[in-house]
Motif scaffolding. Structure first.
Motif, short mmCIF file in Angstrom:
data_model
loop_
_atom_site.label_atom_id
_atom_site.label_comp_id
_atom_site.label_asym_id
_atom_site.label_seq_id
_atom_site.Cartn_x
_atom_site.Cartn_y
_atom_site.Cartn_z
N LYS A 1 -34.91 44.20 -70.50
CA LYS A 1 -33.71 43.61 -71.10
C LYS A 1 -32.45 43.92 -70.30
O LYS A 1 -31.39 43.36 -70.57
CB LYS A 1 -33.52 44.17 -72.52
CG LYS A 1 -34.53 43.61 -73.50
CD LYS A 1 -34.13 43.99 -74.91
CE LYS A 1 -35.20 43.55 -75.90
NZ LYS A 1 -35.51 44.59 -76.87
N SER A 2 -32.54 44.83 -69.33
CA SER A 2 -31.33 45.32 -68.66
C SER A 2 -30.70 44.29 -67.72
O SER A 2 -29.55 44.42 -67.34
CB SER A 2 -31.66 46.57 -67.85
OG SER A 2 -32.52 46.20 -66.77
N GLY A 3 -31.48 43.26 -67.34
CA GLY A 3 -30.95 42.28 -66.39
C GLY A 3 -31.01 42.79 -64.96
O GLY A 3 -30.42 42.21 -64.05
N CYS A 4 -31.75 43.88 -64.72
CA CYS A 4 -31.84 44.44 -63.37
C CYS A 4 -32.58 43.48 -62.44
O CYS A 4 -33.25 42.56 -62.89
CB CYS A 4 -32.61 45.77 -63.42
SG CYS A 4 -34.31 45.53 -63.91
N LYS A 5 -32.44 43.72 -61.14
CA LYS A 5 -33.12 42.88 -60.15
C LYS A 5 -34.52 43.45 -59.90
O LYS A 5 -34.70 44.68 -59.90
CB LYS A 5 -32.34 42.87 -58.84
CG LYS A 5 -30.92 42.32 -58.98
CD LYS A 5 -30.99 40.82 -59.16
CE LYS A 5 -29.70 40.17 -59.61
NZ LYS A 5 -28.53 40.35 -58.85
N ILE A 6 -35.48 42.56 -59.65
CA ILE A 6 -36.85 43.01 -59.36
C ILE A 6 -37.32 42.34 -58.08
O ILE A 6 -37.24 41.11 -57.94
CB ILE A 6 -37.81 42.64 -60.52
CG1 ILE A 6 -37.41 43.40 -61.79
CG2 ILE A 6 -39.26 42.91 -60.12
CD1 ILE A 6 -38.29 43.11 -63.00
N VAL A 7 -37.77 43.15 -57.13
CA VAL A 7 -38.43 42.59 -55.95
C VAL A 7 -39.90 42.96 -56.07
O VAL A 7 -40.25 44.14 -56.11
CB VAL A 7 -37.84 43.16 -54.63
CG1 VAL A 7 -38.55 42.53 -53.43
CG2 VAL A 7 -36.34 42.93 -54.56
N TYR A 8 -40.75 41.95 -56.20
CA TYR A 8 -42.19 42.18 -56.35
C TYR A 8 -42.88 41.84 -55.03
O TYR A 8 -42.67 40.76 -54.48
CB TYR A 8 -42.75 41.30 -57.47
CG TYR A 8 -44.22 41.58 -57.73
CD1 TYR A 8 -44.60 42.70 -58.47
CD2 TYR A 8 -45.23 40.76 -57.22
CE1 TYR A 8 -45.94 42.99 -58.69
CE2 TYR A 8 -46.56 41.04 -57.44
CZ TYR A 8 -46.92 42.16 -58.18
OH TYR A 8 -48.24 42.45 -58.40
N LEU A 9 -43.69 42.77 -54.55
CA LEU A 9 -44.43 42.50 -53.31
C LEU A 9 -45.92 42.64 -53.58
O LEU A 9 -46.38 43.67 -54.07
CB LEU A 9 -44.00 43.51 -52.22
CG LEU A 9 -44.74 43.40 -50.88
CD1 LEU A 9 -44.51 42.05 -50.21
CD2 LEU A 9 -44.30 44.53 -49.94
N CYS A 10 -46.67 41.57 -53.30
CA CYS A 10 -48.12 41.67 -53.44
C CYS A 10 -48.77 41.36 -52.10
O CYS A 10 -48.09 41.04 -51.12
CB CYS A 10 -48.64 40.73 -54.53
SG CYS A 10 -48.33 39.01 -54.18
N ARG A 11 -50.08 41.48 -52.05
CA ARG A 11 -50.78 41.34 -50.78
C ARG A 11 -52.13 40.70 -51.05
O ARG A 11 -52.69 40.87 -52.15
CB ARG A 11 -50.98 42.75 -50.20
CG ARG A 11 -51.53 42.78 -48.81
CD ARG A 11 -51.66 44.23 -48.33
NE ARG A 11 -51.97 44.27 -46.91
CZ ARG A 11 -52.25 45.38 -46.24
NH1 ARG A 11 -52.24 46.55 -46.86
NH2 ARG A 11 -52.54 45.33 -44.95
N ASN A 12 -52.66 40.02 -50.06
CA ASN A 12 -53.99 39.45 -50.20
C ASN A 12 -54.94 40.52 -50.75
O ASN A 12 -55.06 41.60 -50.16
CB ASN A 12 -54.47 38.98 -48.83
CG ASN A 12 -55.83 38.33 -48.92
OD1 ASN A 12 -56.75 38.86 -49.55
ND2 ASN A 12 -55.95 37.18 -48.30
N PRO A 13 -55.60 40.26 -51.90
CA PRO A 13 -56.42 41.30 -52.53
C PRO A 13 -57.51 41.86 -51.61
O PRO A 13 -57.89 43.02 -51.76
CB PRO A 13 -57.04 40.57 -53.73
CG PRO A 13 -56.07 39.48 -54.04
CD PRO A 13 -55.51 39.04 -52.72
N LYS A 14 -57.99 41.08 -50.66
CA LYS A 14 -59.05 41.61 -49.78
C LYS A 14 -58.48 42.71 -48.87
O LYS A 14 -59.11 43.74 -48.66
CB LYS A 14 -59.68 40.47 -48.95
CG LYS A 14 -60.38 39.42 -49.82
CD LYS A 14 -61.37 38.57 -49.07
CE LYS A 14 -60.75 37.58 -48.12
NZ LYS A 14 -60.10 36.41 -48.72
N ASP A 15 -57.27 42.49 -48.35
CA ASP A 15 -56.64 43.54 -47.53
C ASP A 15 -56.17 44.71 -48.40
O ASP A 15 -56.26 45.86 -47.98
CB ASP A 15 -55.44 42.97 -46.76
CG ASP A 15 -55.88 42.24 -45.49
OD1 ASP A 15 -56.99 42.51 -45.00
OD2 ASP A 15 -55.10 41.39 -45.00
N THR A 16 -55.68 44.40 -49.60
CA THR A 16 -55.27 45.48 -50.51
C THR A 16 -56.47 46.37 -50.79
O THR A 16 -56.38 47.59 -50.76
CB THR A 16 -54.76 44.89 -51.86
OG1 THR A 16 -53.74 43.96 -51.58
CG2 THR A 16 -54.22 45.98 -52.78
#
Ligand code: A3P
Length: 301
Positions: A125-140
């Motif tokens: 609810k805070s309105g903060c910024k979010i940077v989401y980083l994901c990766r190809n599941p095979k490499d993860t």
């Protein structure tokens, strides 16, 4: 908590995700004690998706006026500290002293591996910024398997790729299932594109300049014309590059408070290393699971 708590056999399912027991306790502490601010910037990843790299880049971006990111700049905090020391994890209380975070000047950088559903309501609810980083599941997965073995003591012995793969395909890995973790933030980014930036490791590797500019815009500190004229973007990318960070003394011989070697966060830093570890059958199986789970969400790997 010990490193052992992080391993597949010691995870607990909570709100549909597999968490180590100390994360569970800390989620409750966060709910009671952590006071989010609208100016906060959350860096969200699954383990082994590029957390260390993202922490370094956003730290360098946000602090660029105070610390010149030129790669020959030896006073930069990233030269003498592992990125995990500079950007704390929300769920790693008691390592994080919330009072200390509270006294940071805005914007505060806070990392988390928690899925969207388990983030405190106050954060959402805070309105903060979010940077989401994901990766190809095979490499993860391959990165996770190597890392898991680094966390095991000699007496525990190493864990086979087959055993780890079987757990991963059932979604049993820290903060897994991978697909549900990514989907939560994917949908959030579609609903709130000005506040939630959804990135993939592979895209960052392919076009780091433009993605760094996008990150800077979303977190509210866009690169100015003047900064462009002295190649600030390239300077930050050079400072945060795999070669530069992995060769620093602090990352070659330093350790985390948990005893884990800082070098464990730097292995190859490449796209497609899964080809060297997964059989064609394993790759096909994971591809099919991912395709089915992501369905028609618009997200694909
Ligand atoms: P590999 O094991 O495939 O090499 P996390 O930081 O989330 O723990 O993820 C670790 C992965 O990111 C490791 O992947 C690591 O090598 C890679 N990595 C670490 N620093 C990096 C950097 N500066 N640039 C690109 N990849 C990096």
């Amino acid at each position: 908590p010990t490193q052992k708590d992080w391993l597949p056999g010691n995870l607990y399912q909570y709100q549909g995700f597999w968490l180590p027991s100390h994360y569970l306790q800390n989620i409750l502490t966060c709910r009671n004690q952590f006071q989010p601010r609208q100016s906060d910037i959350f860096l969200v990843t699954l383990p082994k998706s590029g957390t260390t790299w993202l922490k370094a880049m956003v730290f360098a971006l946000v602090n660029r006026t105070q610390y010149d990111p030129k790669s020959n700049q030896t006073q930069h905090p990233l030269v003498s500290n592992n990125p995990h020391e500079l950007v704390p994890f929300l769920e790693l209380e008691p390592r994080i002293d919330y009072n200390q975070i509270d006294s940071c000047p805005p914007p505060r950088l806070i990392a988390t591996h928690l899925p969207l559903i388990s983030l405190p309501e106050s954060v959402k609810k805070s309105g903060c910024k979010i940077v989401y980083l994901c990766r190809n599941p095979k490499d993860t997965f391959v990165s996770l398997w190597h890392f898991t073995n680094k966390m095991r003591t000699e007496e525990m012995g190493s864990i086979s790729i087959e055993e780890t793969f079987e757990s991963f395909c059932r979604g049993v890995n820290v903060c897994g299932p991978v697909w549900d973790h990514a989907l939560g933030f994917w949908k959030e980014s579609l609903e709130n594109p000005e506040r939630v930036l959804f990135l993939k490791y592979e895209e960052l590797k392919e076009d780091p300049e433009n993605h760094l500019r996008r990150i800077a815009e979303v977190i509210g500190c866009p690169i100015s014309m003047e900064e462009e004229s002295f190649d600030l973007v390239d300077q930050i990318l050079e400072l945060c590059s795999f070669d530069r960070l992995s060769n620093l003394e602090v990352n070659r011989i330093g350790k985390q408070p948990s005893g884990l070697n800082n070098s464990s966060f730097f292995r190859r830093g490449e796209v497609g290393d899964w080809k060297n570890h997964l059989t064609p059958q394993m790759a096909l199986k994971l591809d099919e699971i991912i395709k089915e789970k992501l369905g028609d969400s618009g997200l694909a790997f």
